[in-house]
Design an enzyme around this catalytic site. Structure first.
Site, mmCIF file in Angstrom:
data_model
loop_
_atom_site.group_PDB
_atom_site.id
_atom_site.type_symbol
_atom_site.label_atom_id
_atom_site.label_comp_id
_atom_site.label_asym_id
_atom_site.label_seq_id
_atom_site.Cartn_x
_atom_site.Cartn_y
_atom_site.Cartn_z
ATOM 1 N N HIS A 1 5.599 -5.540 -5.177
ATOM 2 C CA HIS A 1 6.627 -4.832 -4.420
ATOM 3 C C HIS A 1 8.001 -5.240 -4.932
ATOM 4 C CE1 HIS A 1 3.684 -4.423 -0.860
ATOM 5 N NE2 HIS A 1 4.066 -3.192 -1.130
ATOM 6 N N CYS B 1 7.317 -10.067 4.194
ATOM 7 C CA CYS B 1 6.221 -9.173 4.632
ATOM 8 C C CYS B 1 5.773 -9.435 6.064
ATOM 9 C CB CYS B 1 4.990 -9.352 3.754
ATOM 10 S SG CYS B 1 5.321 -9.810 2.078
HETATM 11 C C1 CIR Z 1 -1.193 -5.887 0.062
HETATM 12 O O1 CIR Z 1 -1.645 -5.924 -1.093
HETATM 13 O O2 CIR Z 1 -0.824 -4.838 0.579
HETATM 14 C C2 CIR Z 1 -1.139 -7.173 0.852
HETATM 15 N N1 CIR Z 1 -2.221 -8.014 0.487
HETATM 16 C C3 CIR Z 1 0.172 -7.873 0.592
HETATM 17 C C4 CIR Z 1 1.346 -7.125 1.116
HETATM 18 C C5 CIR Z 1 2.609 -7.846 0.886
HETATM 19 N N2 CIR Z 1 3.692 -7.142 1.468
HETATM 20 C C6 CIR Z 1 4.943 -7.146 1.004
HETATM 21 O O3 CIR Z 1 5.225 -7.694 -0.053
HETATM 22 N N3 CIR Z 1 5.851 -6.489 1.710
#
Ligand code: CIR
Length: 266
Positions: free
Chosen positions: A168, A255
């Site tokens: 991201h 997150c």
């Molecule tokens: C994913 O791959 O969607 C989750 N395991 C991690 C999400 C992390 N979110 C973020 O960086 N905003």
């Protein structure tokens, strides 16, 4: 400096489910430990509360292993909650699951709508601007759907590319104050932060860039001493938090919450 974009009255978190052990990960370095994840999450919530903000913690959702990463299905901007559209099929349902809570907490809800995708982890907001990183999770159709919403709320939108090796946009960037961004050298090298002062993470500490400025302190994940020292030297108040389990799922500090203020944009 207005300080507005770093002053939050509220944060919304979701407790990790037991199913968090099945969360998505680009590289398998082992499943997180659900108990340790819960302890690290509780420390995070307590740290946000110590800044004086009101922090709501929603019930865990077993059906959605990644739902603890509540930043991705929504964007809170100028007193409005915008429901986004995650690209990952196992995460799509998080949006509908979050809607009733956001409807209770926010006076206004807007929907991104399909077919494009946007994850909140690709959106970095300053006082005046919403930067969106195109990534494996955020596509041009999603950005096109987001633009009129953002502009209608009085923000400029800047669309940039996220290098392919970064999940991201905010995995390696964060806003430290209205004029300053902390970023990894490889993201900063793309030139996407023109107009901002950029502080780069120390070599080998790219993960430190997923920081959050939440009221007075800048929160950093544990294990990035040289970046912490670099920020301390230029006057930021640094607090470090354990993030070992979220990191196993490519997640970090940003997150784990939706941060917002119910004051409207000045
Ligand atoms: C994913 O791959 O969607 C989750 N395991 C991690 C999400 C992390 N979110 C973020 O960086 N905003």
């Amino acid at each position: 400096m207005s300080g507005h974009s770093i002053t939050f009255t509220h944060a919304l978190c979701r407790a990790p489910s037991r199913s968090v052990t099945a969360g998505l990960r680009a590289e398998d370095r082992g499943a997180p430990d659900a108990d340790l994840f819960a302890r690290e999450h509780a420390a995070y919530v307590a740290a946000l509360r110590r800044t004086g903000a009101e922090v709501t913690v929603l019930e865990p959702q077993e059906a959605f292993p990644d739902s603890v990463f509540i930043e991705d299905p929504a964007l809170c901007l100028a007193g409005v909650a915008i429901l986004l559209r995650p690209e990952a099929p196992t995460r799509r349902g998080e949006v509908a699951a979050l809607r009733p809570d956001l409807s209770r907490l926010f006076p206004e809800i807007r929907d991104l709508g399909g077919p494009g995708c946007v994850d909140g982890g690709d959106i970095l907001c300053s006082d005046t601007e919403v930067m969106v990183g195109l990534s494996a999770r955020t596509d041009a159709a999603g950005v096109a759907a987001l633009r009129p919403i953002v502009e209608d709320l009085g923000y400029r939108m800047r669309v940039v590319e996220t290098p392919a090796e970064i999940l991201h946009f905010k995995t390696e960037s964060s806003l430290l104050d209205p004029e300053t961004i902390l970023a990894s050298p490889r993201l900063a090298a793309t030139g996407c932060f023109s107009g901002y002062r950029v502080i780069e993470t120390a070599s080998g500490e790219e993960g430190a860039a997923n920081a959050i400025r939440f009221n007075a302190p800048v929160f950093l994940s544990d294990g990035f001493p040289r970046t912490a020292e670099r920020l301390d030297r230029v006057g930021y108040e640094i607090r470090q938090l354990p993030m070992s389990q979220a990191a196993l799922l490519d997640g970090g500090l940003s997150c784990l919450s939706l941060r917002y203020s119910l004051r409207l944009k000045p």
